[in-house]
Design an enzyme around this catalytic site. Structure first.
Site, PDB file in Angstrom:
ATOM      1  N   TRP A 112     -27.056 136.046   9.807  1.00 45.08           N
ATOM      2  CA  TRP A 112     -28.330 135.610  10.401  1.00 45.08           C
ATOM      3  C   TRP A 112     -28.675 136.373  11.674  1.00 45.08           C
ATOM      4  O   TRP A 112     -29.845 136.563  11.997  1.00 45.08           O
ATOM      5  CB  TRP A 112     -28.295 134.108  10.694  1.00 45.08           C
ATOM      6  CG  TRP A 112     -28.381 133.295   9.438  1.00 45.08           C
ATOM      7  CD1 TRP A 112     -27.361 132.631   8.819  1.00 45.08           C
ATOM      8  CD2 TRP A 112     -29.543 133.083   8.628  1.00 45.08           C
ATOM      9  NE1 TRP A 112     -27.820 132.028   7.671  1.00 45.08           N
ATOM     10  CE2 TRP A 112     -29.159 132.276   7.533  1.00 45.08           C
ATOM     11  CE3 TRP A 112     -30.864 133.503   8.721  1.00 45.08           C
ATOM     12  CZ2 TRP A 112     -30.049 131.877   6.540  1.00 45.08           C
ATOM     13  CZ3 TRP A 112     -31.757 133.104   7.726  1.00 45.08           C
ATOM     14  CH2 TRP A 112     -31.347 132.301   6.653  1.00 45.08           C
ATOM     15  N   ASP A 167     -28.155 132.550   1.013  1.00 46.22           N
ATOM     16  CA  ASP A 167     -26.937 131.995   0.403  1.00 46.22           C
ATOM     17  C   ASP A 167     -26.862 131.981  -1.129  1.00 46.22           C
ATOM     18  O   ASP A 167     -27.834 131.602  -1.781  1.00 46.22           O
ATOM     19  CB  ASP A 167     -26.766 130.518   0.785  1.00 46.22           C
ATOM     20  CG  ASP A 167     -27.001 130.235   2.227  1.00 46.22           C
ATOM     21  OD1 ASP A 167     -27.252 131.164   3.001  1.00 46.22           O
ATOM     22  OD2 ASP A 167     -26.940 129.050   2.585  1.00 46.22           O
ATOM     23  N   ASP A 202     -26.315 121.335   2.230  1.00 46.47           N
ATOM     24  CA  ASP A 202     -25.494 122.252   1.427  1.00 46.47           C
ATOM     25  C   ASP A 202     -24.412 121.535   0.612  1.00 46.47           C
ATOM     26  O   ASP A 202     -23.214 121.816   0.748  1.00 46.47           O
ATOM     27  CB  ASP A 202     -24.858 123.337   2.317  1.00 46.47           C
ATOM     28  CG  ASP A 202     -25.869 124.002   3.254  1.00 46.47           C
ATOM     29  OD1 ASP A 202     -27.072 123.999   2.907  1.00 46.47           O
ATOM     30  OD2 ASP A 202     -25.473 124.501   4.319  1.00 46.47           O
ATOM     31  N   TRP A 238     -37.170 135.304   5.639  1.00 46.12           N
ATOM     32  CA  TRP A 238     -36.938 133.923   5.227  1.00 46.12           C
ATOM     33  C   TRP A 238     -38.268 133.182   5.220  1.00 46.12           C
ATOM     34  O   TRP A 238     -39.128 133.410   6.070  1.00 46.12           O
ATOM     35  CB  TRP A 238     -35.965 133.264   6.221  1.00 46.12           C
ATOM     36  CG  TRP A 238     -35.435 131.947   5.751  1.00 46.12           C
ATOM     37  CD1 TRP A 238     -34.338 131.755   4.972  1.00 46.12           C
ATOM     38  CD2 TRP A 238     -35.963 130.651   6.043  1.00 46.12           C
ATOM     39  NE1 TRP A 238     -34.157 130.409   4.750  1.00 46.12           N
ATOM     40  CE2 TRP A 238     -35.145 129.707   5.396  1.00 46.12           C
ATOM     41  CE3 TRP A 238     -37.057 130.187   6.771  1.00 46.12           C
ATOM     42  CZ2 TRP A 238     -35.371 128.337   5.467  1.00 46.12           C
ATOM     43  CZ3 TRP A 238     -37.294 128.825   6.842  1.00 46.12           C
ATOM     44  CH2 TRP A 238     -36.448 127.910   6.184  1.00 46.12           C
ATOM     45  N   GLU A 273     -21.945 124.850   8.042  1.00 46.60           N
ATOM     46  CA  GLU A 273     -22.816 124.995   6.878  1.00 46.60           C
ATOM     47  C   GLU A 273     -21.980 125.315   5.636  1.00 46.60           C
ATOM     48  O   GLU A 273     -20.844 125.788   5.725  1.00 46.60           O
ATOM     49  CB  GLU A 273     -23.824 126.125   7.117  1.00 46.60           C
ATOM     50  CG  GLU A 273     -24.704 125.891   8.343  1.00 46.60           C
ATOM     51  CD  GLU A 273     -25.847 126.891   8.449  1.00 46.60           C
ATOM     52  OE1 GLU A 273     -27.001 126.454   8.465  1.00 46.60           O
ATOM     53  OE2 GLU A 273     -25.592 128.109   8.512  1.00 46.60           O
ATOM     54  N   PHE A 282     -33.132 123.855   0.038  1.00 44.19           N
ATOM     55  CA  PHE A 282     -32.032 124.533   0.714  1.00 44.19           C
ATOM     56  C   PHE A 282     -30.800 124.596  -0.199  1.00 44.19           C
ATOM     57  O   PHE A 282     -30.814 124.122  -1.328  1.00 44.19           O
ATOM     58  CB  PHE A 282     -31.712 123.817   2.033  1.00 44.19           C
ATOM     59  CG  PHE A 282     -32.567 124.261   3.191  1.00 44.19           C
ATOM     60  CD1 PHE A 282     -33.804 124.862   2.993  1.00 44.19           C
ATOM     61  CD2 PHE A 282     -32.133 124.079   4.503  1.00 44.19           C
ATOM     62  CE1 PHE A 282     -34.587 125.276   4.074  1.00 44.19           C
ATOM     63  CE2 PHE A 282     -32.902 124.484   5.589  1.00 44.19           C
ATOM     64  CZ  PHE A 282     -34.128 125.070   5.383  1.00 44.19           C
TER      65      PHE A 282
HETATM   66  C1  FRU Z   1     -26.930 128.961   5.541  1.00 44.51           C
HETATM   67  C2  FRU Z   1     -28.194 128.114   5.534  1.00 44.51           C
HETATM   68  C3  FRU Z   1     -27.888 126.787   4.881  1.00 44.51           C
HETATM   69  C4  FRU Z   1     -29.243 126.352   4.424  1.00 44.51           C
HETATM   70  C5  FRU Z   1     -29.860 127.652   4.003  1.00 44.51           C
HETATM   71  C6  FRU Z   1     -31.349 127.724   4.210  1.00 44.51           C
HETATM   72  O1  FRU Z   1     -27.146 130.318   5.533  1.00 44.51           O
HETATM   73  O2  FRU Z   1     -28.650 127.959   6.854  1.00 44.51           O
HETATM   74  O3  FRU Z   1     -27.249 125.869   5.730  1.00 44.51           O
HETATM   75  O4  FRU Z   1     -29.162 125.436   3.374  1.00 44.51           O
HETATM   76  O5  FRU Z   1     -29.232 128.662   4.744  1.00 44.51           O
HETATM   77  O6  FRU Z   1     -31.908 128.840   3.586  1.00 44.51           O
END
Ligand code: FRU
Length: 486
Positions: free
Chosen positions: A302, A37, A165, A61, A219, A96
């Site tokens: 994702w 993000d 977020d 990730w 999110e 995050f």
């Molecule tokens: C969205 C997310 C957010 C989170 C981040 C983690 O893509 O899942 O909700 O903060 O990625 O990397």
């Protein structure tokens, strides 16, 4: 500076040059490794800053750092040292997503979700999410050692496991933040908090929620005024398709309505997809110095993260920033006008008759800005191939009789059996206008001046750069093509 942050900065510095060959020409990537993000997209002093979810050490990730860049024009980015590492007790499992704002004292405030592991009363370990703050000067940041929003600030039924977020902004002299959450019905919501100083926050209510219609967890919310409407953007997980408007899985939607500020009440009037492609998620917006609303998103999804081509050093990039408008109740998006300064080698065709498969001299490439206008009354299918060689192509087909566009990247070099095709409905118009930004491994398509957009990655060799046109009945086509040079 913590050891963890120092090591990550050194790692990025040492290895980023190894990724240079893979970088797109005018889309942002991380220095090296994985990004997701966009975070903290905001004006600070004279520059637009962008942070991003970052795991430099691999193309997967991992515990989240915040990478950092800045720009003057949204196209050329200057790399800055990594801003944050998961190095404090409140964010040991990751920093995050979140946002940024310039405070009156000139400091830059980062508000983000700290993830931390706790043992529940039944002995099970789980990650909880709390909102945290770091303050800095545009390069180095100091974290406040306690969360500013945590379980005790949640309304009844709200989840402390899915509470993340924060997107902060200032309005009428006060600070506000919207935060994604999951409510007691198991589906998403956006919570609103208010503050005098951006440090002490009061809960003000739920801006809007899914009620299990628009996916589960919501999110990365964003909430702003635009062209006389209030816009809520959020990225739901686990969506169920509704016709061709939303597809299954991770999506991004815009909820448009009116906002009664005094009662913190958002009255939703319409809901739409933000992008109808395959690889678009977690967008964030800012307001420019001259009052434009500009959005950037992660150009991935994702669902596709395990289908990385082998041997790469970078995974994840950002879209070209897009200027937003609301017109006739729809969110409209087009590439920022700043991109036009990087256009070269103009090629123009007017009123070319097209029926059988046709290519046009000078109209090809993999780093281009291409606009095609199709005129005709009697045709029902118009088709283009882009990124074509003898083994590869991406097809874009318009069914005029159904007003549906299909993008299909099945033959564009992807080696995994993931989603390659999307269909979406467009408005009935006399002329069809398609603008493509193609940058090596990505395609962003804007239909009819941004009424719809569709973004997706492609993986064919860069030598696959042919473009063809075809129609079931004669059409006339205007073409305007530029190379992009940075
Ligand atoms: C969205 C997310 C957010 C989170 C981040 C983690 O893509 O899942 O909700 O903060 O990625 O990397």
């Amino acid at each position: 500076m913590s050891d963890l942050l120092n090591k990550a900065r050194e790692f990025e510095d040492t290895y980023k040059k190894y990724a240079d060959k893979e970088r797109p020409a005018f889309h942002l990537t991380g220095g090296i490794g994985w990004i997701n993000d966009p975070n903290g997209f905001s004006l600070y002093k004279e520059d637009y800053h962008l942070f991003f979810q970052y795991h430099p050490f691999s193309t997967h990730w991992g515990p989240m750092y915040w990478g950092h860049v800045k720009t003057k024009d949204f196209i050329k980015w200057e790399r800055l040292p990594i801003a944050m590492a998961p190095d404090s007790e409140v964010d040991e499992k990751g920093c995050f997503s979140g946002s940024a704002i310039e405070l009156e004292d000139g400091k830059q405030l980062l508000m983000y979700t700290g993830v931390k592991e706790v043992r529940r009363s039944d002995g099970i370990l789980e990650d909880i999410q709390q909102q945290c703050i770091a303050l800095g000067d545009g390069v180095d940041y100091e974290k406040i050692d306690r969360p500013v929003l945590s379980a005790q600030d949640l309304p009844v039924g709200a989840s402390e496991i899915d509470f993340r977020d924060p997107k902060i902004w200032k309005e009428d002299g006060k600070y506000y933040v919207v935060i994604g959450n999951r409510t007691e019905d198991g589906s998403g919501a956006v919570l609103l908090y208010e503050s005098e100083d951006a440090l002490h926050w009061e809960y003000r209510g739920i801006i809007d929620r899914s009620y299990n219609v628009y996916g589960k967890m919501w999110e990365c919310p964003d909430f702003f005024e635009l062209d006389g409407k209030r816009v809520l953007i959020t990225s739901p997980q686990e969506m169920i398709p509704i016709g061709l408007e939303f597809h299954a899985g991770y999506g991004v939607m815009a909820l448009l309505g009116e906002y009664d500020k005094n009662n913190y009440q958002f009255n939703r009037e319409s809901v739409q997809s933000v992008d109808y492609g395959i690889d678009f998620y977690a967008p964030q917006t800012l307001e420019t110095k001259d009052g434009r609303r500009v959005m950037i998103a992660w150009m991935q999804n994702w669902t596709n993260i395990h289908s990385q081509p082998s041997g790469i050093r970078l995974f994840g990039s950002m879209t070209c920033p897009r200027e937003l408008h609301v017109e006739n109740g729809r969110l409209i998006q087009n590439p920022v006008k700043e991109l036009e300064a990087y256009r070269t080698n103009k090629v123009v065709y007017k009123e070319v008759p097209i029926q059988t498969v046709t290519s046009l001299e000078g109209v090809s490439g993999r780093i281009i800005d291409l606009t095609v206008t199709v005129k005709g009354k009697n045709y029902s299918k118009f088709k283009m191939h882009i990124g074509q060689d003898k083994d590869h192509y991406v097809s874009i087909r318009y069914r005029k009789d159904k007003n549906v566009i299909r993008v299909d990247r099945t033959r564009s070099g992807g080696r995994f059996d993931i989603v390659h095709v999307r269909d979406f409905v467009i408005d009935e118009k006399e002329e069809l206008k398609l603008r493509f930004l193609i940058d090596k491994y990505s395609v962003e398509l804007f239909v009819n001046d941004g009424r719809q957009a569709a973004t997706f990655m492609i993986y064919s060799p860069l030598s696959a750069e042919g473009i063809t046109f075809e129609s079931d009945e004669m059409v006339r086509v205007d073409v305007e093509k530029y190379d992009i040079e940075i």
